[in-house]
Design a protein around this motif. Structure first.
Motif, PDB file in Angstrom:
ATOM      1  N   GLU A  56     -35.815  51.874   4.309  1.00 23.19           N
ATOM      2  CA  GLU A  56     -34.335  52.903   3.652  1.00 23.19           C
ATOM      3  C   GLU A  56     -35.706  54.363   3.825  1.00 23.19           C
ATOM      4  OE1 GLU A  56     -32.402  50.097   0.291  1.00 23.19           O
ATOM      5  OE2 GLU A  56     -33.681  52.062  -0.180  1.00 23.19           O
ATOM      6  N   ARG A 116     -40.131  41.178   0.025  1.00 22.25           N
ATOM      7  CA  ARG A 116     -38.907  42.334   0.862  1.00 22.25           C
ATOM      8  C   ARG A 116     -38.406  43.579   0.403  1.00 22.25           C
ATOM      9  NH1 ARG A 116     -40.644  40.459   5.359  1.00 22.25           N
ATOM     10  NH2 ARG A 116     -41.665  38.847   3.951  1.00 22.25           N
ATOM     11  N   VAL A 124     -37.784  46.751   1.984  1.00 23.54           N
ATOM     12  CA  VAL A 124     -36.691  47.327   2.482  1.00 23.54           C
ATOM     13  C   VAL A 124     -36.797  49.144   2.303  1.00 23.54           C
ATOM     14  CG1 VAL A 124     -34.507  47.208   0.645  1.00 23.54           C
ATOM     15  CG2 VAL A 124     -35.406  44.964   1.407  1.00 23.54           C
TER      16      VAL A 124
END
Lengths: 201, 194
Positions: free
Chosen positions: A97, A89, A93
């Motif tokens: 972000e 992930r 992620v």
């Protein structure tokens, strides 16, 4: 296992009978020591059938190969799952972000432009108000000038009224006019000289 | 890309032989050339689906947006054929861009009083694919088709070595010298054995 009782019950083994089955654990357990008569006994190794041995080895090889392959497959799957859980992930992620960061930057940019726009509009309004003030002042001045002009005209008229000929001073004016005849028979040269005709007496 | 592309203005109409057959259409026909379109460097992320541009036809503040629509939108659409781009004129007092992502998110970009170059840089920064990502994608695409493979034209570059310049030409077109034919070699072998 059964102890001495078993020895009495079971019939004794005869050597004449051929041993068709492998020796089964009849009386002694695994942990019992071998008998004293068996000290120094050396087994002759069992005879190996080469053809059978070959077939057996091949089969063992293929079996072990298959099982090892399967094992590795499953292990790989487990490792992959573990890795994905830990690090899989990460990219998503990171991307999300980064996206949030960029959106925040965009919002900041929009806010900056909004502030600029507000200040610009405010400035425009101020300029507009100033212009309107100036216009109003100009209008007031014009109005004042107009009013003054009108007043002056009125005063002038009031003064002119004194020279008007009315029914009251008609005879006086006629007599004054007859007493002071005015001749309009004169001309102007280009230089501005007035030329009058010589008066006839 | 410059604001006002003046690259080809010194030359005549696109100096290829077919220029006479292909008339120039529109005010800036350079916008229709492949070279110009390929120079666009904004490739949107896969999540961007729709882009709307609201701008005004008059006004100094909308000048950048107008130039963006005129010069840069063709480049962007060429590089992103699956993104829907819509233009709206004179609907709002100030110009802006709006992006609709597949997550349902809407990204608003204010472009009042910005030049078209700044607008392009801005959208490239927030919603464009990065250089490294583009390079990786290109590499992946290259991996799929190996130039050393010979096969049908649909899948490979060449079908036979005879198509390569400098190699023996196709015997169907140019007959092989007698010494290179299998027939001759077999005959030679047979005679040598005898």
């Amino acid at each position: 296992m059964l102890g001495t009782l078993g020895r009495l019950v079971r019939p004794p083994v005869r050597a004449s009978l051929p041993l068709l089955l492998p020796p089964a654990r009849g009386r002694k357990t695994r942990n019992d020591p071998p008998a004293k008569s068996k000290i120094g006994r050396l087994r002759t190794p069992t005879a190996v059938d080469p053809a059978e041995m070959y077939v057996l080895m091949e089969r063992y090889k293929s079996y072990r190969q298959t099982v090892r392959a399967l094992r590795l497959e499953f292990m790989e799957e487990v490792w992959r799952k573990a890795y994905e859980q830990k690090f899989g992930r990460l990219k998503d992620v990171q991307d999300s972000e980064e996206h949030k960061e960029l959106m925040a930057w965009n919002q900041a940019e929009n806010a900056r432009l909004q502030a600029l726009r507000i200040s610009r509009l405010r400035q425009q309004e101020q300029e507009q108000a100033q212009l309107q003030e100036l216009e109003q002042m100009q209008k007031a001045r014009e109005m004042e000038a107009f009013v003054q002009e009108k007043e002056r005209e009125v005063l002038q008229l009031q003064e002119d009224v004194k020279t008007f000929i009315t029914q009251d001073n008609l005879e006086e004016k006629i007599e004054a006019a007859l007493d002071n005849p005015q001749t309009y028979n004169w001309a102007l040269t280009k230089e501005g000289q007035v030329i009058r005709t010589p008066s006839k007496t | 890309m410059q604001e006002r592309p003046g690259i080809c203005q010194s030359r005549g109409p696109s100096g290829s032989a077919a220029a006479a057959a292909m008339p120039m259409k529109g005010r800036f026909p350079i916008r229709r050339t492949l070279q110009y379109l390929n120079q666009g460097d904004v490739v949107f992320k896969n999540s961007v689906k729709v882009m709307t541009v609201n701008y005004n036809t008059h006004g100094e503040l909308s000048e950048g947006a107008r130039k963006f629509v005129f010069f840069n939108i063709p480049q962007i659409q060429y590089k992103n054929p699956w993104v829907q781009i819509m233009m709206f004129k004179n609907m709002t007092p100030s110009p802006f861009l709006r992006f609709y992502l597949d997550t349902g998110e809407q990204v608003l970009v204010d472009v009042e009083d910005k030049s078209n170059k700044e607008i392009v840089q801005h959208i490239r920064k927030i919603l464009g694919k990065k250089e490294e990502v583009l390079k990786m994608e290109e590499l992946e695409k290259k991996k799929l088709s190996h130039p050393a493979n010979f096969g049908p034209k649909k899948y490979c570059l060449r079908e036979c070595i005879c198509e390569v310049e400098g190699q023996v030409p196709c015997p169907a077109i140019v007959p092989l010298p007698k010494e290179m034919t299998g027939k001759y070699k077999a005959a030679l072998k047979a005679s040598a054995q005898d």
